[in-house]
Write a protein that holds these residues in place. Sequence first.
Motif, PDB file in Angstrom:
ATOM      1  N   GLY A  21      14.667 131.939 105.257  1.00  0.00           N
ATOM      2  CA  GLY A  21      13.275 132.059 104.844  1.00  0.00           C
ATOM      3  C   GLY A  21      12.411 132.855 105.794  1.00  0.00           C
ATOM      4  O   GLY A  21      11.203 132.961 105.607  1.00  0.00           O
ATOM      5  N   ILE A  22      12.988 133.448 106.839  1.00  0.00           N
ATOM      6  CA  ILE A  22      12.234 134.171 107.856  1.00  0.00           C
ATOM      7  C   ILE A  22      12.553 135.658 107.751  1.00  0.00           C
ATOM      8  O   ILE A  22      13.700 136.052 107.549  1.00  0.00           O
ATOM      9  N   THR A  23      11.539 136.504 107.927  1.00  0.00           N
ATOM     10  CA  THR A  23      11.744 137.945 107.935  1.00  0.00           C
ATOM     11  C   THR A  23      11.342 138.488 109.297  1.00  0.00           C
ATOM     12  O   THR A  23      10.286 138.148 109.819  1.00  0.00           O
ATOM     13  N   LYS A  24      12.211 139.340 109.868  1.00  0.00           N
ATOM     14  CA  LYS A  24      11.948 139.964 111.163  1.00  0.00           C
ATOM     15  C   LYS A  24      12.279 141.443 111.081  1.00  0.00           C
ATOM     16  O   LYS A  24      13.004 141.877 110.195  1.00  0.00           O
ATOM     17  N   GLU A  25      11.768 142.194 112.050  1.00  0.00           N
ATOM     18  CA  GLU A  25      12.063 143.618 112.121  1.00  0.00           C
ATOM     19  C   GLU A  25      13.335 143.858 112.915  1.00  0.00           C
ATOM     20  O   GLU A  25      13.628 143.152 113.869  1.00  0.00           O
ATOM     21  N   LYS A  51      21.195 150.552 103.797  1.00  0.00           N
ATOM     22  CA  LYS A  51      20.158 150.775 102.791  1.00  0.00           C
ATOM     23  C   LYS A  51      19.579 149.436 102.348  1.00  0.00           C
ATOM     24  O   LYS A  51      20.147 148.381 102.651  1.00  0.00           O
ATOM     25  N   GLU A  52      18.455 149.472 101.645  1.00  0.00           N
ATOM     26  CA  GLU A  52      17.833 148.244 101.151  1.00  0.00           C
ATOM     27  C   GLU A  52      18.839 147.462 100.312  1.00  0.00           C
ATOM     28  O   GLU A  52      19.574 148.044  99.521  1.00  0.00           O
ATOM     29  N   GLY A  53      18.870 146.141 100.535  1.00  0.00           N
ATOM     30  CA  GLY A  53      19.798 145.279  99.817  1.00  0.00           C
ATOM     31  C   GLY A  53      21.090 145.020 100.565  1.00  0.00           C
ATOM     32  O   GLY A  53      21.809 144.077 100.238  1.00  0.00           O
ATOM     33  N   ASP A  54      21.400 145.838 101.581  1.00  0.00           N
ATOM     34  CA  ASP A  54      22.601 145.616 102.387  1.00  0.00           C
ATOM     35  C   ASP A  54      22.406 144.418 103.306  1.00  0.00           C
ATOM     36  O   ASP A  54      21.284 144.070 103.672  1.00  0.00           O
ATOM     37  N   TYR A  55      23.523 143.823 103.700  1.00  0.00           N
ATOM     38  CA  TYR A  55      23.521 142.769 104.705  1.00  0.00           C
ATOM     39  C   TYR A  55      23.962 143.387 106.018  1.00  0.00           C
ATOM     40  O   TYR A  55      24.922 144.180 106.041  1.00  0.00           O
ATOM     41  N   VAL A  56      23.269 143.054 107.092  1.00  0.00           N
ATOM     42  CA  VAL A  56      23.584 143.584 108.408  1.00  0.00           C
ATOM     43  C   VAL A  56      23.668 142.449 109.425  1.00  0.00           C
ATOM     44  O   VAL A  56      23.046 141.405 109.249  1.00  0.00           O
ATOM     45  N   LEU A  57      24.441 142.672 110.479  1.00  0.00           N
ATOM     46  CA  LEU A  57      24.451 141.759 111.614  1.00  0.00           C
ATOM     47  C   LEU A  57      23.425 142.274 112.606  1.00  0.00           C
ATOM     48  O   LEU A  57      23.465 143.453 112.988  1.00  0.00           O
ATOM     49  N   GLY A  97      21.661 139.110 108.097  1.00  0.00           N
ATOM     50  CA  GLY A  97      20.452 139.074 107.286  1.00  0.00           C
ATOM     51  C   GLY A  97      20.484 140.187 106.250  1.00  0.00           C
ATOM     52  O   GLY A  97      21.307 141.111 106.320  1.00  0.00           O
ATOM     53  N   LYS A  98      19.576 140.088 105.276  1.00  0.00           N
ATOM     54  CA  LYS A  98      19.524 141.064 104.181  1.00  0.00           C
ATOM     55  C   LYS A  98      18.344 142.004 104.388  1.00  0.00           C
ATOM     56  O   LYS A  98      17.216 141.564 104.613  1.00  0.00           O
ATOM     57  N   ILE A  99      18.606 143.300 104.290  1.00  0.00           N
ATOM     58  CA  ILE A  99      17.546 144.298 104.425  1.00  0.00           C
ATOM     59  C   ILE A  99      16.655 144.244 103.190  1.00  0.00           C
ATOM     60  O   ILE A  99      17.122 144.440 102.064  1.00  0.00           O
ATOM     61  N   LYS A 100      15.371 143.957 103.406  1.00  0.00           N
ATOM     62  CA  LYS A 100      14.407 143.907 102.306  1.00  0.00           C
ATOM     63  C   LYS A 100      13.712 145.255 102.133  1.00  0.00           C
ATOM     64  O   LYS A 100      13.537 145.714 101.012  1.00  0.00           O
ATOM     65  N   THR A 101      13.268 145.864 103.234  1.00  0.00           N
ATOM     66  CA  THR A 101      12.622 147.174 103.172  1.00  0.00           C
ATOM     67  C   THR A 101      13.013 147.991 104.396  1.00  0.00           C
ATOM     68  O   THR A 101      13.371 147.438 105.432  1.00  0.00           O
ATOM     69  N   ILE A 102      12.940 149.311 104.244  1.00  0.00           N
ATOM     70  CA  ILE A 102      13.210 150.223 105.357  1.00  0.00           C
ATOM     71  C   ILE A 102      11.993 151.122 105.513  1.00  0.00           C
ATOM     72  O   ILE A 102      11.465 151.643 104.536  1.00  0.00           O
ATOM     73  N   GLU A 103      11.587 151.290 106.764  1.00  0.00           N
ATOM     74  CA  GLU A 103      10.429 152.129 107.082  1.00  0.00           C
ATOM     75  C   GLU A 103      10.818 153.101 108.187  1.00  0.00           C
ATOM     76  O   GLU A 103      11.625 152.767 109.057  1.00  0.00           O
ATOM     77  N   SER A 104      10.225 154.276 108.159  1.00  0.00           N
ATOM     78  CA  SER A 104      10.411 155.235 109.250  1.00  0.00           C
ATOM     79  C   SER A 104       9.208 155.155 110.162  1.00  0.00           C
ATOM     80  O   SER A 104       8.073 154.995 109.707  1.00  0.00           O
ATOM     81  N   GLN A 105       9.468 155.264 111.450  1.00  0.00           N
ATOM     82  CA  GLN A 105       8.395 155.275 112.435  1.00  0.00           C
ATOM     83  C   GLN A 105       8.566 156.491 113.318  1.00  0.00           C
ATOM     84  O   GLN A 105       9.626 157.112 113.350  1.00  0.00           O
ATOM     85  N   MET A 106       7.533 156.812 114.065  1.00  0.00           N
ATOM     86  CA  MET A 106       7.557 157.960 114.972  1.00  0.00           C
ATOM     87  C   MET A 106       7.958 159.232 114.220  1.00  0.00           C
ATOM     88  O   MET A 106       8.931 159.895 114.560  1.00  0.00           O
ATOM     89  N   ASP A 107       7.217 159.545 113.164  1.00  0.00           N
ATOM     90  CA  ASP A 107       7.459 160.743 112.359  1.00  0.00           C
ATOM     91  C   ASP A 107       8.879 160.839 111.819  1.00  0.00           C
ATOM     92  O   ASP A 107       9.505 161.887 111.813  1.00  0.00           O
ATOM     93  N   GLY A 108       9.415 159.692 111.380  1.00  0.00           N
ATOM     94  CA  GLY A 108      10.725 159.673 110.758  1.00  0.00           C
ATOM     95  C   GLY A 108      11.899 159.638 111.717  1.00  0.00           C
ATOM     96  O   GLY A 108      13.048 159.685 111.295  1.00  0.00           O
ATOM     97  N   MET A 109      11.629 159.552 113.004  1.00  0.00           N
ATOM     98  CA  MET A 109      12.721 159.576 113.980  1.00  0.00           C
ATOM     99  C   MET A 109      13.350 158.203 114.209  1.00  0.00           C
ATOM    100  O   MET A 109      14.454 158.107 114.712  1.00  0.00           O
ATOM    101  N   LEU A 110      12.667 157.139 113.841  1.00  0.00           N
ATOM    102  CA  LEU A 110      13.169 155.786 114.082  1.00  0.00           C
ATOM    103  C   LEU A 110      13.140 155.013 112.776  1.00  0.00           C
ATOM    104  O   LEU A 110      12.097 154.880 112.150  1.00  0.00           O
TER     105      LEU A 110
END
Length: 91
Positions: free
Chosen positions: A29-33, A43-49, A7-20
């Motif tokens: 057509g589906i987006t998941k976390e 980084k955003e725009g990269d493809y990941v397994l 899948g393609k990374i659309k956005t990146i967010e930090s959670q738990m005060d930047g630790m995760l």
Amino acid sequence: MCLAIPGKIKTIESQMDGMLRMAKVQFGGITKEASLEMVPQAKEGDYVLVHVGVAISVVNEEEAKKTFEFLKEAGELDELEPASIDQLKDK
């Protein structure tokens, strides 16, 4: 069968005060976390397994698209298809 889905990374967010680091990853057509802890260079725009909600490697776009199409043709992406109203009634 357990598979890693590209899948393609659309956005990146930090959670738990930047630790995760978590990403919104688009699969067709589906987006998941997905967690990015195993791929800190992603980084955003990269493809990941992604396997069970964890990005396990960064892959190039061409290979990601080939793999996604193969899995789609093999019927392995049914869980990523949006549910129809009839399917939701059965659950």
